[in-house]
Design a protein around this motif. Structure first.
Motif, PDB file in Angstrom:
ATOM      1  N   HIS A 141     107.319 115.812  61.525  1.00  0.00           N
ATOM      2  CA  HIS A 141     106.187 116.162  62.382  1.00  0.00           C
ATOM      3  C   HIS A 141     105.401 114.887  62.660  1.00  0.00           C
ATOM      4  N   GLU A 142     105.344 114.513  63.928  1.00  0.00           N
ATOM      5  CA  GLU A 142     104.752 113.223  64.291  1.00  0.00           C
ATOM      6  C   GLU A 142     103.261 113.133  64.007  1.00  0.00           C
ATOM      7  N   SER A 143     102.594 114.286  63.915  1.00  0.00           N
ATOM      8  CA  SER A 143     101.145 114.275  63.689  1.00  0.00           C
ATOM      9  C   SER A 143     100.781 114.257  62.205  1.00  0.00           C
ATOM     10  N   ASN A 147     104.210 115.338  55.473  1.00  0.00           N
ATOM     11  CA  ASN A 147     105.526 115.854  55.829  1.00  0.00           C
ATOM     12  C   ASN A 147     106.281 116.335  54.603  1.00  0.00           C
ATOM     13  N   PRO A 199     104.713 108.917  61.262  1.00  0.00           N
ATOM     14  CA  PRO A 199     106.087 108.549  61.610  1.00  0.00           C
ATOM     15  C   PRO A 199     106.181 107.445  62.673  1.00  0.00           C
ATOM     16  N   ALA A 200     105.228 107.416  63.617  1.00  0.00           N
ATOM     17  CA  ALA A 200     105.264 106.403  64.678  1.00  0.00           C
ATOM     18  C   ALA A 200     105.171 104.992  64.118  1.00  0.00           C
ATOM     19  N   LYS A 239     111.729 106.694  58.078  1.00  0.00           N
ATOM     20  CA  LYS A 239     111.591 108.097  58.481  1.00  0.00           C
ATOM     21  C   LYS A 239     112.662 108.950  57.790  1.00  0.00           C
TER      22      LYS A 239
END
Length: 234
Positions: free
Chosen positions: A96-98, A104, A141-142, A149
């Motif tokens: 989940h990128e947020s 996570n 994650p970005a 990741k």
């Protein structure tokens, strides 16, 4: 009882004239605590077999018994209950990128409904540290590399101490040392906790860690080294 028992498994994709058989009369028993690797060329049926054993596809013909439960004809509630006892590692990390790395992995505990919330954060931090992410725990994650990741996704799969781990190319995005560390961890979980791992891989660097190597071609098992190497904890 062996955690995975497959008997006479057949599987098809498509319908009508486009229907194509992907697995042919596959039978396989996987011992508790073992690390089994599935190999073979693309299209050989490795991932199809993995997802059928992992309760991610409906069993069409034959028998798959997972942790004592027959999956053929299992209703939705049974399938969901089974998946809560499993860990999944895929080539795509699906984070989940947020959420941060820590958040996570915490989701892995919350989905399984396991653990004292007061201790969950400690368990997550410990596992991320073991996987070399001590300085990336609170990164999104970005801000992580592809390999980082993937290690977060691996931690998410393992944090709830699943009975069985199904892994599809888990080391594809990792360098040699990181990939070896992950597979060594899975191997050690088998010895210490009886965790069973079934892994699809093309990574020949980690084959020496396998208890068993099963090779598929054109939907059939063509080679099986057996389970002689399995080292179960007394």
């Amino acid at each position: 009882m062996d955690p995975i028992q497959v008997q006479g498994l057949n599987h098809w994709f498509g319908t009508g004239e486009a229907r194509k058989q992907a697995l042919f009369d596959v039978s396989l028993t996987v011992a508790r605590g073992s690390l089994t690797i599935l190999m073979g060329p693309s299209g050989s049926g490795k991932t199809t077999l993995l997802t059928l054993m992992g309760c991610l596809r409906e069993v069409q013909d034959g028998s798959v018994r997972l942790l004592g439960t027959e999956l053929k004809g299992a209703d939705t509630a049974t399938q969901e209950a089974m998946r809560r006892r499993l860990g999944f590692i895929f080539q795509a990390h699906n984070l989940h990128e947020s959420l941060t790395a820590r958040q996570n992995v915490l989701m892995g505990l919350q989905v399984h409904g396991r653990g004292d919330p007061a201790r969950q954060d400690v368990a997550v931090a410990h596992l991320l540290t073991l996987l070399g992410l001590v300085d990336r725990i609170d990164y999104l994650p970005a801000n992580l590399s592809g390999g980082q990741k993937q290690r977060v996704a691996i931690a998410r799969a393992l944090v709830a101490n699943p009975d069985v781990v199904f892994a599809d190319e888990p080391t594809a995005a990792l360098d040699h040392d990181s990939g070896y560390l992950v597979v060594r961890m899975l191997k050690d979980l088998g010895k210490a906790r009886g965790t069973t791992t079934v892994m699809v891989t093309h990574d020949t660097r980690i084959l020496e860690l396998a208890d068993r190597i099963v090779t598929l071609e054109d939907g059939r098992i063509v080679s099986d080294t057996g389970v002689e190497k399995v080292d179960r904890k007394p």
